[in-house]
Write a protein that holds these residues in place. Sequence first.
Motif, PDB file in Angstrom:
ATOM      1  N   ALA A   1     -29.524  41.288  10.461  1.00 19.03           N
ATOM      2  CA  ALA A   1     -28.535  41.598   9.419  1.00 19.03           C
ATOM      3  C   ALA A   1     -27.896  42.959   9.670  1.00 19.03           C
ATOM      4  O   ALA A   1     -28.599  43.919  10.012  1.00 19.03           O
ATOM      5  CB  ALA A   1     -29.203  41.579   8.051  1.00 19.03           C
TER       6      ALA A   1
ATOM      7  N   GLU B   1     -37.771  33.747   7.303  1.00 20.09           N
ATOM      8  CA  GLU B   1     -36.596  34.598   7.125  1.00 20.09           C
ATOM      9  C   GLU B   1     -35.566  33.864   6.285  1.00 20.09           C
ATOM     10  O   GLU B   1     -35.448  32.636   6.360  1.00 20.09           O
ATOM     11  CB  GLU B   1     -36.002  34.952   8.498  1.00 20.09           C
TER      12      GLU B   1
ATOM     13  N   ASP C   1     -31.564  34.916   5.113  1.00 19.78           N
ATOM     14  CA  ASP C   1     -30.508  35.932   5.055  1.00 19.78           C
ATOM     15  C   ASP C   1     -29.978  36.128   3.648  1.00 19.78           C
ATOM     16  O   ASP C   1     -29.677  37.258   3.236  1.00 19.78           O
ATOM     17  CB  ASP C   1     -29.357  35.550   5.994  1.00 19.78           C
ATOM     18  N   SER C   2     -29.846  35.049   2.883  1.00 21.84           N
ATOM     19  CA  SER C   2     -29.305  35.151   1.537  1.00 21.84           C
ATOM     20  C   SER C   2     -30.268  35.881   0.603  1.00 21.84           C
ATOM     21  O   SER C   2     -29.863  36.780  -0.143  1.00 21.84           O
ATOM     22  CB  SER C   2     -29.000  33.755   0.986  1.00 21.84           C
TER      23      SER C   2
ATOM     24  N   ASP D   1     -32.598  37.924   1.471  1.00 21.64           N
ATOM     25  CA  ASP D   1     -32.678  39.313   1.924  1.00 21.64           C
ATOM     26  C   ASP D   1     -31.480  40.105   1.423  1.00 21.64           C
ATOM     27  O   ASP D   1     -31.638  41.214   0.908  1.00 21.64           O
ATOM     28  CB  ASP D   1     -32.735  39.367   3.454  1.00 21.64           C
TER      29      ASP D   1
END
Length: 357
Positions: A285, A334, A336-337, A339
């Motif tokens: 990211a 993991e 991404d959203s 996080d």
Amino acid sequence: MSAVMPTERVPRPVTPRPLPSERRLDGFTYEYEGERRTLAELHVRTHTTGFAVLHRGVLVGEDYPGRFASPSSRFQLFSLTKSVTSILMGIALEEGALGSTGDKVVSYLHELRGSAYDGPTVEDLLHMSSGVEFVEDYTDPMSSFAQFERAVSKAGSLLDVVRSLPRAAEPGGAFNYSTVDSQVLGWVLESATGMSLPRYAHSRLWSRIGAEHDAYYFLTRGCPRTALGGGSFNATVRDMARIGLLMARGGELDGQPIVPASWVERNRGVAMPHLAVGALGADIAPHYGYANQWWTLQGGRRSFTGIGIHGQYLWVDPEADVVVVKTSAWDTAEDDSRDAETVAALSALVAYLEAHG
């Protein structure tokens, strides 16, 4: 984890360091994707299991929405362990047990001579820049991470896995996130100090921060059993908040220096372009950089965080004297959203505490 793997305890001290409490987060909200949301919504949306916030050393918020979670629950912290290993490395360096971050890894670990780790320095490993090829893929059963994980859980040889890894780049010039780099750092620490990671963590850290509860490392099944410097530390949320407070205070608690201030400062970023925020690669990211086994954060505040898969965070903002611990149970390693929402929420939380301090 203590029910399924061998462990080594990190005993708490006789007298814990108190954490004064004063709830101050009732009015907090954050904005994400154009919507105003509450902490309770963050916990539901990002599967929070435990949550604690310190402001100026005061526990201003604490929640345990996870099933079976409580202030006495020890959470598997995954790669937050790496940041604990870094702290211990800084202490060993100050004591003189570790000579220098410029020392070659193989000067402590002769068994790695002739491998890809014959060449990198301790400094290279601290910044995930060893040049050793390791694929941190949690879904591919053929990846080098999967080989590492099988060696841990099925009585294989971690040393054989480490020795089998090829060289991918010259040391010091390219970032590659690698749990094996952190594992080797743990072995370096044990060689330099003559103590296991759990014993050294108790002697130099856990006993000095006034932890409330025992922590533990789980160990490999295979003998000789070893703790994982990159991922087997288990501790309570409050005790991890004490670690964060130590970092926010420049390595000192109650007037007692525990970690060199210069070492803590490294966690806020180093002058290496390949480690800068946004420069770590397409699969990381863009709001993260890296330094000293910690993730650095975008913006001028130079705050930093430890991160573990499935949503573990130890967020440290020294300027605001704010620490946030968030343990989570994401259904994927993991996300991404989740996080991105967590980063938005915790950044807003720091700003809220500064404005309402």
